[in-house]
Scaffold this motif. Structure first.
Motif, short mmCIF file in Angstrom:
data_model
loop_
_atom_site.label_atom_id
_atom_site.label_comp_id
_atom_site.label_asym_id
_atom_site.label_seq_id
_atom_site.Cartn_x
_atom_site.Cartn_y
_atom_site.Cartn_z
N HIS A 19 62.07 55.38 2.70
CA HIS A 19 63.23 55.63 2.88
C HIS A 19 63.87 55.88 1.37
O HIS A 19 63.44 55.12 0.43
CB HIS A 19 63.89 54.31 3.38
N ILE A 76 66.96 54.76 0.14
CA ILE A 76 67.64 53.74 -0.47
C ILE A 76 67.16 52.47 0.02
O ILE A 76 67.07 51.40 -0.88
CB ILE A 76 68.99 53.81 0.44
N LEU A 77 66.36 52.36 1.06
CA LEU A 77 65.97 50.78 1.49
C LEU A 77 64.55 50.57 1.14
O LEU A 77 63.74 51.52 1.03
CB LEU A 77 66.12 50.67 3.19
N THR A 109 73.92 51.54 4.15
CA THR A 109 73.02 51.94 3.04
C THR A 109 73.94 52.77 2.01
O THR A 109 73.50 52.90 1.08
CB THR A 109 71.72 52.70 3.51
N HIS A 110 75.06 53.23 2.56
CA HIS A 110 75.99 54.13 1.53
C HIS A 110 76.83 53.37 0.64
O HIS A 110 77.00 52.18 0.98
CB HIS A 110 76.78 55.15 2.49
N ARG A 119 76.70 49.73 -2.63
CA ARG A 119 76.33 49.88 -1.09
C ARG A 119 76.63 48.77 -0.36
O ARG A 119 76.48 47.57 -0.97
CB ARG A 119 74.84 50.39 -1.32
N ILE A 135 74.83 47.38 1.78
CA ILE A 135 73.64 46.25 1.98
C ILE A 135 73.64 45.56 0.65
O ILE A 135 73.39 44.30 0.72
CB ILE A 135 72.30 47.07 2.16
N ASN A 185 68.46 50.92 9.82
CA ASN A 185 68.68 50.38 8.57
C ASN A 185 68.36 49.01 8.36
O ASN A 185 68.11 48.63 7.22
CB ASN A 185 70.21 50.55 8.18
N HIS A 244 72.89 58.51 7.81
CA HIS A 244 71.78 57.40 8.02
C HIS A 244 70.55 58.18 8.76
O HIS A 244 69.41 57.76 8.30
CB HIS A 244 72.24 56.37 8.59
#
Length: 697
Positions: free
Chosen positions: A9, A11-12, A161-162, A176, A178, A260, A285
């Motif tokens: 991923h 971002i994650l 996540t944005h 973000r 998260i 997510n 996402h």
């Protein structure tokens, strides 16, 4: 383990988690320690969790928020919501087929006195509003119990996540969701006066001014607060269409939870209904998780979400069909395709405009309703109560953060603490953060092909200011008194130092940089990119698109940059002709073949549309009652069982009102169904003090 987990991923992080064994219908399967039953089943390719007792139709997950009962399973002999319960080693899980059969009780369960706790403040909900309020109260040393029904704090922030829009100074804009969740939770935990009860469900508010909660582990507790702050967020609206209960039809929150939070890929090809921010963001996402997005329909002539979210989606290759609606989800045991149609000015489907698209999942994002029943019931019984965030008014999470901050101080004032007057500008900031998208202006493109110039592809008034804070030269201007203004570049063609911070840091991925210095005829364009670094290489030919998603041509990638402060956004640099360079807004990431309609549309043949998901009551049954003269939904409930299911009329009551309206019955002539005194279903033994460890359920 299986192909249903996300293993990469942009971002994650992908954590290494211990595996445990559990059993589905007697078959040994593997799960990750600490994940929900639903996530474990999805990870093993299981999407059908049971069958409805009325028509034996398949059931799957819908809300993943404990608000409905579509994901019910029988785990170790007990009916449980699989989206809320964690899987345990050796757990024996079976489908919820028909009516649950409760286990036999071999001996009377042990009963214990119900514990009561007195506390100055009870906060219901550990999302952005609840956490922000708790922080303000914690700073003042106020004793608080914060309850949340999930196993971690943050609410919907843990799914985002944005980067957030809003004010950099007031609500972490540019960070973000998260990461905001982690910041807020960490700060709450620094205050010793705050007790945090996770996996704790608020059940009811009583006339003796006590609040009943089911604490993690199964212990029922009565809380006697001086003040209650309700920050319970929102629930998703349901939509009536044929096939709406098929497994694979998800609420947007459920989809984002699986992708997510749980790092599960619940779909290969997704279709979206609803062009607000929730639907638009969920589509983005999905792309980041490697899921194809076939298309998005919006009944209105234009999407209601931020234009930058819509623009981001279309330029990555997702078609958006405005003035269209969903006709049906099609399939036997799961979604196999969807059928859409154009609507006229009265929002009626236009015959002959139907098209079907192959997909395995359908995401419903048609709005939210406040979860405010605890607030209203507290008021009914004379409890001092406040409400914050989406439970008060549906808005963006940034607004909920600031709303919670204000309400925390208002609670402190009510307790008589010397906090002084809350600044008037705070209330003004709160209103700005809650404001809807404003005017759209013509996109301004630079016409001097020299030097270095940022191009702003955000041309709608929305509350957002991170770009002005990012520029080290202070060349980007946004009105600090009203951050809904669009950004302006205040330098000349040679003032910008091409640091790329604005490109990498814009929450809407709506800033590019055009550099004419080396070759005015073939400038280099820097484009934000939030997909894996491995998915793009130097020398690769990519399809470049403008703000509206129109193809501008093919360009060669000349560099891929990762800034130290990029926060997982990389910058792709392409070389392009000077005539199109300022118009370039993004790179297509999705193959157009994913979005092509089927050769022939699928005509769903179901008898009628389900209105009540819990009891499978159809729109036809409701209309029949209305035409017989029924005006009290309680009477309709008695005859049809609509509103009698475990969700407590949370999803079907608004749809029944809509049918009344379609039948020409005005709202003020309709009597709403009675609200249950307990808002979440729970075993009767809980109220008797049954101990979860010592007694049999």
């Amino acid at each position: 383990m299986t192909g249903h987990r996300i293993t990469q991923h942009p971002i994650l992080p992908i954590p290494q988690i211990e595996e445990i064994e559990f059993f589905w219908e007697g078959k040994s399967l593997k799960a990750h320690q600490g994940e929900t039953i639903a996530a474990a089943l999805f990870a093993n390719g299981i999407h059908v969790f049971g069958h409805h007792h009325k028509d034996n139709s398949p059931l799957g997950i819908f809300c993943a928020n404990g608000q409905c009962s579509q994901c019910m399973v029988i785990a170790d002999g007990k009916p449980l919501k699989s989206c809320m319960e964690l899987v345990a080693p050796g757990m024996q899980i079976y489908p919820n087929d028909g009516h649950p059969v409760l286990p036999k009780v071999s001996k009377p369960p042990k009963m214990k006195p119900i514990p009561e706790v007195c506390i100055p403040v009870l906060i219901i909900g550990g999302g952005p509003a609840g956490l922000s309020a708790a922080i303000e109260l914690g700073k003042l040393g106020v004793e608080v119990i914060l309850v949340d029904d999930k196993h971690r704090l943050g609410g919907k922030l843990v799914l985002q996540t944005h980067r957030f829009f809003g004010s950099t100074d007031a609500v972490y804009a540019g960070t973000r969701g998260i990461d905001i969740a982690t910041r807020l939770e960490n700060e709450v935990r620094t205050h010793p006066s705050i007790q945090i009860w996770t996996q704790t469900t608020c059940l009811a508010v009583y006339s003796d001014k006590k609040v009943g909660v089911l604490k993690g582990g199964g212990q029922y507790v009565l809380i006697d607060p001086q003040v209650v702050l309700v920050a319970t967020g929102a629930r998703e609206k349901f939509l009536a269409f044929k096939g709406n209960t098929l497994p694979g039809v998800y609420g947007a929150g459920a989809f984002q939870t699986l992708v997510n939070r749980d790092l599960i890929r619940p779909a290969e090809k997704l279709f979206i209904v609803g062009g607000g921010n929730v639907g638009l963001i969920a589509g983005y996402h999905a792309l980041q998780a490697g899921i194809g997005v076939v298309g998005l329909v919006e009944a209105l002539p234009k999407c209601g979400g931020y234009k930058v979210h819509k623009d981001k989606l279309v330029r990555m290759g997702v078609p958006i069909y405005t003035s269209h609606t969903i006709i049906s989800a099609n399939g036997d045991n799961k979604v196999e395709s969807v059928t859409i149609a154009r609507v006229d000015e009265h929002f009626k489907p236009v015959a002959g405009s139907e098209r079907s698209f192959a997909c395995d999942s359908l995401l419903i994002a048609v709005g939210l309703d406040p979860v405010n029943e605890f607030f209203h019931k507290a008021n009914d019984f004379g409890i001092t109560a406040f409400v914050a965030g989406d439970a008060e008014e549906i808005a963006e999470a940034s607004a909920a953060i600031f709303s919670g901050k204000i309400k925390g101080l208002e609670v402190a004032q009510k307790l008589g603490l010397p906090v002084g007057e809350i600044p008037e500008e705070w209330y003004r900031t709160g209103e700005i953060l809650k404001s809807k998208p404003g005017n759209v202006f013509e996109e301004e493109l630079p016409d001097l092909p020299t030097g270095v110039l940022p191009v702003f592809h955000c041309n709608q008034e929305i509350p957002c200011d991170p770009c002005s804070a990012l520029c080290p030269q202070h060349l980007i201007y946004i009105d600090r008194m009203d951050i809904r203004s669009t950004p302006k570049f205040e330098g000349d063609n040679f003032a910008c130092k091409a640091c790329l911070k604005c490109v990498a840091g814009c929450p809407g991925l709506a800033i590019t940089l055009v550099d004419y210095r080396k070759n005015p005829e073939r400038p280099v364009v820097s484009i934000p990119y939030e997909f894996s670094r491995e998915s793009i290489t130097i020398g690769e030919q990519v399809t470049i698109e403008d703000t509206q998603g129109d193809e501008l041509g093919i360009a060669a990638v000349v560099n891929v940059r990762a800034l130290k402060s990029n926060d997982r956004t990389i910058v792709v640099q392409v070389e392009a002709d000077k005539n199109i360079a300022p118009r370039i807004a993004g790179i297509r990431v999705q193959n157009p073949a994913v979005t092509q309609p089927m050769l022939q549309y699928v005509n769903h043949v179901a008898d009628d549309t389900i209105v009540c998901r819990c009891e499978h009551v159809t729109a036809g049954e409701i209309r029949e009652c209305i035409r017989k003269g029924y005006r009290d939904i309680n009477e309709i409930k008695t005859v049809t069982r609509a509103c009698m299911g475990s969700c407590g009329a949370k999803t079907c009551a608004p749809l029944i009102h809509r049918i009344f309206n379609e039948e020409g019955v005005p709202y003020d002539k309709v009597t709403d169904p009675s609200r249950r005194p307990v808002f979440i279903e729970v075993s009767l033994g809980t109220f008797a003090g049954e101990n979860a460890e010592d007694g049999d359920k």
